[in-house]
Design an enzyme around this catalytic site. Structure first.
Site, mmCIF file in Angstrom:
data_model
loop_
_atom_site.group_PDB
_atom_site.id
_atom_site.type_symbol
_atom_site.label_atom_id
_atom_site.label_comp_id
_atom_site.label_asym_id
_atom_site.label_seq_id
_atom_site.Cartn_x
_atom_site.Cartn_y
_atom_site.Cartn_z
ATOM 1 N N GLU A 164 0.830 -1.200 0.000
ATOM 2 C CA GLU A 164 0.000 0.000 0.000
ATOM 3 C C GLU A 164 0.869 1.256 0.000
ATOM 4 O OE1 GLU A 164 -4.233 -0.835 1.838
ATOM 5 O OE2 GLU A 164 -2.698 -1.034 3.388
ATOM 6 N N HIS A 165 1.817 1.304 -0.921
ATOM 7 C CA HIS A 165 2.647 2.490 -1.072
ATOM 8 C C HIS A 165 3.290 2.477 -2.454
ATOM 9 C CE1 HIS A 165 5.561 -0.460 0.790
ATOM 10 N NE2 HIS A 165 6.203 -0.127 -0.312
ATOM 11 N N ALA A 166 3.896 3.582 -2.790
ATOM 12 C CA ALA A 166 4.708 3.697 -4.005
ATOM 13 C C ALA A 166 6.077 4.211 -3.601
ATOM 14 C CB ALA A 166 4.052 4.645 -4.999
ATOM 15 N N GLY A 179 1.811 -0.189 -5.176
ATOM 16 C CA GLY A 179 1.828 -1.636 -5.038
ATOM 17 C C GLY A 179 1.183 -2.105 -3.748
#
Length: 314
Positions: A225-227, A272
């Protein structure tokens, strides 16, 4: 008055947007704020400390209690239940009620129940009858009691095709989400067992500076849950299985990693998420950069803003 109130409806608020319709036996208290082009159906109750955005549909039998914040273009199904006090007692009131937030483009199914203080991320969907005990990430689809993620909105889920259709000549297949690609790694099997190998800057498209392993993840949990702004990652599930969601801000796709000779390359500025971990899952991740907390983007709205700024013509 530039909004409509049915003769059997009661709207005490003066903060109601143009073209909004309040239908029979609905009751809107004086402190509530409701945006434009909303549809407030029969037997809806809206308390004072409630803010509703534009183009919101609230179906019959819904009560929005103090602390509820509803974004734009939200759908709330019939008899969905909101709560604002985790320890309710008759005639006993908290200092302040918990705030429940529905971000833009959220859909809440009929008879769903939302516990106090949760946030439903933008574009997420809550299934009918679900009991939401924790906040829901953007774009997620949740069902059940307690609600769990079962998929993501508009994500291509041809996972088997993504892996099996990798051309032998190149060993890679693009997913149509930015530059994300699935890689088939060499595999050698004989009577002594099997071996899979990757060569950095050949089969793995960069030279890593670190690696980490993710394991012992309860099946209901979601990771990622981040880029990353600059860092490339390459993911291989060396045991068990895990679903990987990739999102470039316009398109998203999901791939099931369930064999040690398949990896997925996630370039910078790709959102992602990993979920549906099997009990025996071990996820190996190679990263092109050393760890830097400032290099992460953990807020989806901020990611969309930065991704849009990079994509804009200069």
């Amino acid at each position: 008055m530039n909004h409509f109130v049915h003769p059997q409806g009661l709207c005490e608020s003066s903060k109601v947007g143009a073209r909004t319709r309040v239908w029979a036996f609905a009751h809107v208290l004086p402190g509530a704020t409701i945006g434009e082009d909303c549809n407030i159906c029969d037997h809806v109750f809206v308390e004072n400390d409630v803010v509703v955005g534009d183009r919101v549909t609230i179906k019959c039998g819904v009560q929005l209690w103090d602390g509820v914040r509803v974004g734009n273009d939200v759908f709330i199904g019939p008899n969905a239940t909101f709560t604002n006090d985790r320890f309710p007692r008759s005639k006993a009131y908290p200092e302040r009620f918990a705030q429940t937030v529905l971000e833009d483009h959220v859909s809440i199914g009929a008879n769903a129940t939302l516990l106090p203080g949760v946030t439903i991320g933008r574009n997420a969907m809550v299934g009918a009858g679900a009991v939401v005990t924790r906040s829901v990430p953007p774009n997620a689809i949740v069902v059940g009691n307690p609600a769990r993620i079962v998929g993501y909105v508009n994500a291509k889920t041809d996972a088997a095709a993504a892996v099996d259709a990798v051309p032998a000549a190149t060993g890679t297949r693009r997913l149509g989400v930015g530059d994300v690609a699935v890689h088939r790694l060499p595999r050698v099997a004989d009577m002594r067992g099997s071996l899979s190998v990757g060569e950095f800057e050949r089969t793995v498209p960069f030279a890593p500076k670190r690696y980490f392993l993710v394991f012992d993840v309860p099946g209901r949990e979601v990771r990622g849950e981040h880029a990353h702004r600059e860092c490339h990652q390459f993911l291989v599930c060396v045991s068990g299985s895990v679903s990987v969601l990739v999102d470039d801000g316009r398109r998203r796709a999901e791939v099931l990693l369930d064999r040690p000779d398949v990896g997925i390359h996630i370039p910078p500025m790709t959102w992602g998420t990993q979920y549906r971990y099997s009990d025996d899952a071990v996820l190996l991740v190679f990263a092109s950069h050393y760890y830097d907390a400032n290099e992460y983007i953990r807020d989806y709205d901020l990611y969309l803003a930065e991704a849009g700024a990079r994509a804009a013509p200069r």
